[in-house]
Design a protein around this motif. Structure first.
Motif, PDB file in Angstrom:
ATOM      1  N   SER A  55       0.815  -1.217   0.000  1.00 36.51           N
ATOM      2  CA  SER A  55       0.000   0.000   0.000  1.00 36.51           C
ATOM      3  C   SER A  55       0.847   1.264   0.000  1.00 36.51           C
ATOM      4  N   SER A  56       2.014   1.198   0.656  1.00 42.14           N
ATOM      5  CA  SER A  56       2.864   2.394   0.794  1.00 42.14           C
ATOM      6  C   SER A  56       4.078   2.373  -0.128  1.00 42.14           C
ATOM      7  N   LEU A  57       4.146   1.402  -1.055  1.00 44.82           N
ATOM      8  CA  LEU A  57       5.337   1.248  -1.894  1.00 44.82           C
ATOM      9  C   LEU A  57       5.670   2.502  -2.680  1.00 44.82           C
ATOM     10  N   LEU A  58       4.639   3.142  -3.246  1.00 46.17           N
ATOM     11  CA  LEU A  58       4.890   4.355  -4.032  1.00 46.17           C
ATOM     12  C   LEU A  58       5.478   5.471  -3.174  1.00 46.17           C
ATOM     13  N   ALA A  59       5.074   5.513  -1.893  1.00 47.55           N
ATOM     14  CA  ALA A  59       5.629   6.514  -0.981  1.00 47.55           C
ATOM     15  C   ALA A  59       7.054   6.165  -0.588  1.00 47.55           C
ATOM     16  N   ILE A  60       7.326   4.876  -0.365  1.00 45.69           N
ATOM     17  CA  ILE A  60       8.663   4.454   0.055  1.00 45.69           C
ATOM     18  C   ILE A  60       9.682   4.658  -1.055  1.00 45.69           C
ATOM     19  N   ILE A  61       9.240   4.517  -2.311  1.00 43.34           N
ATOM     20  CA  ILE A  61      10.151   4.687  -3.445  1.00 43.34           C
ATOM     21  C   ILE A  61      10.662   6.116  -3.558  1.00 43.34           C
ATOM     22  N   MET A  62       9.871   7.067  -3.081  1.00 36.99           N
ATOM     23  CA  MET A  62      10.206   8.478  -3.290  1.00 36.99           C
ATOM     24  C   MET A  62      11.568   8.882  -2.713  1.00 36.99           C
ATOM     25  N   PRO A  63      11.861   8.589  -1.416  1.00 34.60           N
ATOM     26  CA  PRO A  63      13.189   8.956  -0.909  1.00 34.60           C
ATOM     27  C   PRO A  63      14.318   8.230  -1.621  1.00 34.60           C
ATOM     28  N   VAL A  64      14.041   7.020  -2.110  1.00 33.52           N
ATOM     29  CA  VAL A  64      15.062   6.294  -2.869  1.00 33.52           C
ATOM     30  C   VAL A  64      15.393   7.054  -4.149  1.00 33.52           C
ATOM     31  N   ILE A  65      14.364   7.565  -4.805  1.00 34.90           N
ATOM     32  CA  ILE A  65      14.571   8.342  -6.026  1.00 34.90           C
ATOM     33  C   ILE A  65      15.351   9.618  -5.722  1.00 34.90           C
ATOM     34  N   ILE A  66      14.940  10.327  -4.660  1.00 38.29           N
ATOM     35  CA  ILE A  66      15.580  11.602  -4.325  1.00 38.29           C
ATOM     36  C   ILE A  66      17.045  11.402  -3.953  1.00 38.29           C
ATOM     37  N   LEU A  67      17.283  10.565  -2.927  1.00 36.47           N
ATOM     38  CA  LEU A  67      18.644  10.397  -2.422  1.00 36.47           C
ATOM     39  C   LEU A  67      19.516   9.631  -3.411  1.00 36.47           C
ATOM     40  N   GLY A  68      18.936   8.604  -4.039  1.00 35.92           N
ATOM     41  CA  GLY A  68      19.720   7.812  -4.982  1.00 35.92           C
ATOM     42  C   GLY A  68      20.223   8.636  -6.137  1.00 35.92           C
ATOM     43  N   SER A  69      19.370   9.481  -6.692  1.00 31.82           N
ATOM     44  CA  SER A  69      19.789  10.297  -7.835  1.00 31.82           C
ATOM     45  C   SER A  69      20.834  11.333  -7.445  1.00 31.82           C
ATOM     46  N   ILE A  70      20.722  11.876  -6.216  1.00 31.82           N
ATOM     47  CA  ILE A  70      21.697  12.881  -5.765  1.00 31.82           C
ATOM     48  C   ILE A  70      23.042  12.237  -5.463  1.00 31.82           C
ATOM     49  N   LEU A  71      23.032  11.174  -4.651  1.00 26.91           N
ATOM     50  CA  LEU A  71      24.278  10.553  -4.218  1.00 26.91           C
ATOM     51  C   LEU A  71      24.986   9.829  -5.357  1.00 26.91           C
ATOM     52  N   ALA A  72      24.221   9.397  -6.365  1.00 26.85           N
ATOM     53  CA  ALA A  72      24.837   8.741  -7.519  1.00 26.85           C
ATOM     54  C   ALA A  72      25.362   9.751  -8.533  1.00 26.85           C
ATOM     55  N   GLY A  73      25.091  11.022  -8.288  1.00 25.97           N
ATOM     56  CA  GLY A  73      25.577  12.055  -9.201  1.00 25.97           C
ATOM     57  C   GLY A  73      24.732  12.221 -10.445  1.00 25.97           C
TER      58      GLY A  73
END
Length: 427
Positions: free
Chosen positions: A216-234
């Motif tokens: 139920s919350s998967l779409l919400a949990i993915i959001m910080p992964v997208i934000i932090l992953g894209s920043i930290l991966a450059g």
């Protein structure tokens, strides 16, 4: 003239005038003292240049993303997932509150937003389950400062922009301190749970319930992964990632959940503009004060004063923390950061502290001051949304405050906790 500016600042502060106006007036008085009417041009110039940084664009995007998540129900789904994970423990709903703060932190970066969101949702739920209202508010306040500690963080954006420090590096450095705050606070709740026999979910642990809440919350949990992953991966800059966060939250709220109307969007844009306008006014006005302080060599005076007291790095670090927490108790922490960062960072550099480590230490100290009276913003937000008195929340908050101060000392004197992830990522 320095005394005149200081007196002007504190007299206006006592009148209750907004801090953005106080800084602007004090700065203009200081400029007039330097060169009369001729220096007034410098005030306008600094007011504009104080905001003329691309990285500052990340702030309104992160604020808007948080507004969309609150309105779309993403926050509620995160809370339900957190409750499925730890709700069966003694004091489980309080534990869920803290865990939800960790999940929510990876999206908004603002303590006040977290306090308002959970004050409206989790505090009434905790009271309904039998928790004492001041304790429920205290748990929410303690968890709210995880938001601007775990990335993304608006304070990190301000610090990195002003001091020329990698914002991505600061984001990476905030992960361990934020998680450490969450773990220690959850340990405190567990101790209270046994002693006070706090309520727990009667259903007990259930893998099926956890998996259902996760879906139920998967779409919400993915959001910080997208934000932090894209920043930290450059892949993206923090500003670009903030824009992606808004687009993602808007897509989920309008297309998937379908609970955001055009009127809701207009309300969220207006609220974002108001919050951003207040912060940007503080930044622009503080830029005038900062230039005046640099012209009068006030940062060097303060550094010499500290070094005159002691040359021991440990003593100087403690003095810096004491100054930040004390001033943060009476002033908006954005203003404190903007004014004091240019003063304190050269001092931390002089004692051999890494700029990223110093930034996290300064930001965490100011975050803690959000929970301290008499001007703790999170206290007043929770008081307004729950109806509980600030005094009662403050009394219930002291155990959590002591735990978080212990974490602050640990972070300040153990650089490895802060710099391990940034060094691994090459910052």
């Amino acid at each position: 003239m320095i005394l005149t500016v200081v007196l002007c600042f504190f007299v206006l502060l006592l009148t209750g005038m907004p801090i953005g106006f106080i800084l602007g007036i004090a700065g203009v008085v200081g400029l007039y003292g330097i060169g009369g009417d001729y220096m007034m041009v410098m005030g306008a110039k600094r007011f504009f240049e104080g905001l003329d940084l691309f990285t500052f664009m990340a702030m309104p995007f992160f604020i808007l993303a948080g507004e969309i998540m609150n309105r779309s129900g993403i926050t509620v789904r995160l809370i339900q997932f957190a409750e499925a994970l730890v709700g069966y423990l003694r004091g489980g709903l309080a534990q869920s509150n803290m865990l939800a703060s960790v999940l929510f932190a990876g999206m908004t970066g603002a303590a006040v937003s977290d306090a308002a969101a959970f004050g409206n949702t989790l505090v009434p739920a905790m009271v309904k389950k039998g928790y004492n209202r001041p304790f429920a508010c205290a748990v929410t306040a303690a968890g709210s400062i995880i938001g601007p500690t775990i990335p993304p963080s608006n304070l990190m954006v301000i610090y990195g922009s002003l001091m020329g420090v990698s914002i991505s590096g600061l984001f990476a450095a905030g992960i361990i301190p934020g998680l450490l705050i969450a773990v220690t606070c959850m340990a405190m709740i567990a101790a209270f749970g046994r002693r006070w026999k706090l309520p727990k979910d009667k259903r007990g642990p259930s893998l099926r319930h956890i998996l259902s809440s996760f879906r139920s919350s998967l779409l919400a949990i993915i959001m910080p992964v997208i934000i932090l992953g894209s920043i930290l991966a450059g892949i993206t800059t923090p500003t670009e990632a903030a824009a992606v966060a808004v687009a993602y939250a808007l897509f989920v709220g309008t297309v998937i959940y379908r609970n955001i109307s055009p009127k809701d969007l207009l309300d969220m844009l207006v609220r974002t503009a108001k919050i951003t306008g207040v912060v940007f006014l503080i930044i622009a006005s503080a830029s005038i004060v900062g230039w005046w302080m640099t012209f009068n060599q006030i940062p060097q005076m303060i550094a010499d004063l500290f070094l005159g007291i002691s040359s021991d790095p440990a003593i100087i670090t403690l003095l810096i923390l004491l100054m930040l927490i004390t001033i943060g108790m009476f002033m908006d922490i954005n203003a404190v950061l903007i004014i004091l960062a240019p003063v304190l960072v050269p001092l931390t550099t002089a004692i051999g502290m890494d700029p990223i480590h110093a930034g996290i230490m300064i930001i965490l100290a100011l975050n803690i001051s959000l929970m301290t009276p008499p001007v703790g913003a999170c206290l007043f937000v929770l008081s307004s949304v729950t109806g509980e008195k600030v005094e009662k929340i403050s009394v219930a908050l002291w155990p959590f405050l002591l735990v978080q101060l212990t974490v602050l000392i640990l972070i300040a004197f153990w650089s490895g906790l802060t710099l391990t992830i940034p060094r691994y990522l090459g910052f």
